[in-house]
Enzyme design. Structure first.
Site, short mmCIF file in Angstrom:
data_model
loop_
_atom_site.label_atom_id
_atom_site.label_comp_id
_atom_site.label_asym_id
_atom_site.label_seq_id
_atom_site.Cartn_x
_atom_site.Cartn_y
_atom_site.Cartn_z
CG HIS A 96 -0.33 0.20 2.60
ND1 HIS A 96 -0.18 -0.59 3.52
CD2 HIS A 96 -0.03 1.28 3.23
CE1 HIS A 96 0.60 -0.28 4.45
NE2 HIS A 96 0.75 1.12 4.14
CG ASP A 127 0.10 -4.12 2.62
OD1 ASP A 127 -0.05 -3.46 1.57
OD2 ASP A 127 -0.12 -3.28 3.79
N GLY A 206 4.08 6.81 8.39
CA GLY A 206 5.22 6.83 7.65
C GLY A 206 6.11 5.54 8.08
CG ASN A 207 7.06 3.94 12.16
OD1 ASN A 207 6.20 4.69 13.00
ND2 ASN A 207 8.16 3.84 12.07
CB SER A 208 3.55 1.71 6.34
OG SER A 208 2.16 1.86 6.93
#
Length: 225
Positions: A96, A127, A206-208
């Protein structure tokens, strides 16, 4: 009268604190050594892995809504995190994070070097996305075994929180294993993610796509926020 009451209450609080401190035993040398040992382990992991954690950026064409005749300008922003798994320019992140095939994505290293993404392989069922850049001599992270995780185990999350091009670090424990969640929206559809790791480490936008690490510095999960 009010001043006397305040003074009496304050003295009572001090006495209570002193009594509590007298009843609670001071930390033993062994306990202090254990705390310091864990802190040093976290510091060591961060120093070892940070060069391999990158920011995922995107370039958009911005239009001035107040001047429709103005030339669109390119705008860069951080949208997620990734980490190196091969010295030949292979980076893993969330699907994503790089879901739009019409956008131009970039990878930004810890020292600020920016490289264009050449290819993206997306797996919506997990994902997961594999991003390829033209680079060599990159430092790959070590892979761990998530099947050996235990609830209560210490973990470290590294990522570009709040959309900044600098790595941030949080720690926590494994809160649960084998979790299942549905992600997506009514417009794009929902996807079910299975066998997830739950942690109480602070995770921010932002950690994704960043790595979840054990105290050996091994990847045992990918952050999904």
């Amino acid at each position: 009268m009010n001043n006397r009451i305040v003074l009496i209450i304050a003295a009572g609080v001090i006495a209570a604190v002193a009594y509590y401190q007298a009843q609670v035993p001071s930390p033993t040398t062994q306990e202090l050594k254990t705390v310091v040992k864990e802190e040093n382990a976290v510091i060591s992991v961060v120093e070892k892995t940070s060069p391999s954690v990158v920011a995922i950026g995107v370039t958009r064409r911005g239009i001035n809504p107040f001047d429709p005749f103005a030339i669109p300008k390119s705008e860069n922003s951080t949208i997620g995190t990734g980490f190196v798994v091969s010295s030949k320019g292979i980076i893993v992140t969330n699907k994503h994070v790089v879901s739009d095939p019409g956008l131009k994505y970039t990878v930004v290293g810890k020292e600020g070097q920016k490289l264009d993404v050449k290819r993206i392989y997306r797996d919506p069922s997990l994902d997961l996305a594999i991003v390829q850049i033209e680079a060599s001599n990159l430092k790959a992270l070590d892979l761990g075994d998530s099947s050996k995780l235990k609830v209560g185990q210490t973990v470290i999350a590294v990522g570009n929180a709040l959309g900044r091009f600098t790595n941030t670090v949080t720690t926590g424990v494994v809160s649960g294993l084998g979790r299942r969640v549905e992600v997506g929206s009514p417009f794009e559809g929902f996807e079910s993610l299975e066998d997830l790791i739950q942690t109480d480490a602070a995770i921010n936008p932002g950690n994704s796509g960043g790595p979840l690490l054990n105290l050996k510095g091994e990847i045992i999960g990918i952050i999904n926020s």
